[in-house]
Motif scaffolding. Structure first.
Motif, PDB file in Angstrom:
ATOM      1  N   LEU A  15      40.351  51.364  38.786  1.00  0.00           N
ATOM      2  CA  LEU A  15      41.608  50.872  38.641  1.00  0.00           C
ATOM      3  C   LEU A  15      42.438  50.833  39.903  1.00  0.00           C
ATOM      4  O   LEU A  15      43.347  49.730  39.849  1.00  0.00           O
ATOM      5  CB  LEU A  15      42.404  52.016  37.821  1.00  0.00           C
ATOM      6  N   ALA A  18      41.613  47.272  41.273  1.00  0.00           N
ATOM      7  CA  ALA A  18      41.576  46.046  40.604  1.00  0.00           C
ATOM      8  C   ALA A  18      42.798  45.365  40.811  1.00  0.00           C
ATOM      9  O   ALA A  18      42.974  44.120  40.753  1.00  0.00           O
ATOM     10  CB  ALA A  18      41.484  46.734  39.100  1.00  0.00           C
ATOM     11  N   ASN A  22      43.512  46.901  34.004  1.00  0.00           N
ATOM     12  CA  ASN A  22      42.384  46.175  33.421  1.00  0.00           C
ATOM     13  C   ASN A  22      42.164  46.974  32.168  1.00  0.00           C
ATOM     14  O   ASN A  22      41.880  47.967  32.104  1.00  0.00           O
ATOM     15  CB  ASN A  22      41.344  46.248  34.235  1.00  0.00           C
ATOM     16  N   TYR A  25      38.628  48.844  32.148  1.00  0.00           N
ATOM     17  CA  TYR A  25      38.577  50.081  32.684  1.00  0.00           C
ATOM     18  C   TYR A  25      39.534  51.193  32.295  1.00  0.00           C
ATOM     19  O   TYR A  25      39.020  52.465  32.389  1.00  0.00           O
ATOM     20  CB  TYR A  25      39.400  49.853  34.212  1.00  0.00           C
TER      21      TYR A  25
END
Length: 84
Positions: A15, A18, A22, A25
């Protein structure tokens, strides 16, 4: 499922890297949290994941949206069962 604490560590790193929230996730985060007995945190992660997916989702996004909705219903229900 075999090591939710380790999964939690990996998904938190994912996370962070990213760059943007997301939903997949976040779903994994919620699943690990519930297995560790962190129900309130799991619900929060799943609600955040659901908010990122449009109600008009199609294709794979629709599948993950339905799974998150099911998992939330299980966690919030009167006979809460773990997310698997």
């Amino acid at each position: 499922l075999r090591d939710p604490a380790r999964a939690l560590s990996f998904v938190r790193r994912a996370l962070e890297r990213a760059g943007a929230p997301n939903p997949v996730y976040l779903h994994t985060l919620g699943s690990a949290q519930v297995l560790l007995g962190r129900r309130a945190e799991a619900i929060q992660a799943l609600e955040q994941a659901l908010a990122l997916l449009p109600a008009t989702a199609t294709g794979p996004a629709l599948g993950i949206r339905r799974q998150i909705e099911t998992d939330l219903a299980r966690l919030k229900g009167p006979t809460a069962t773990p997310v698997r």
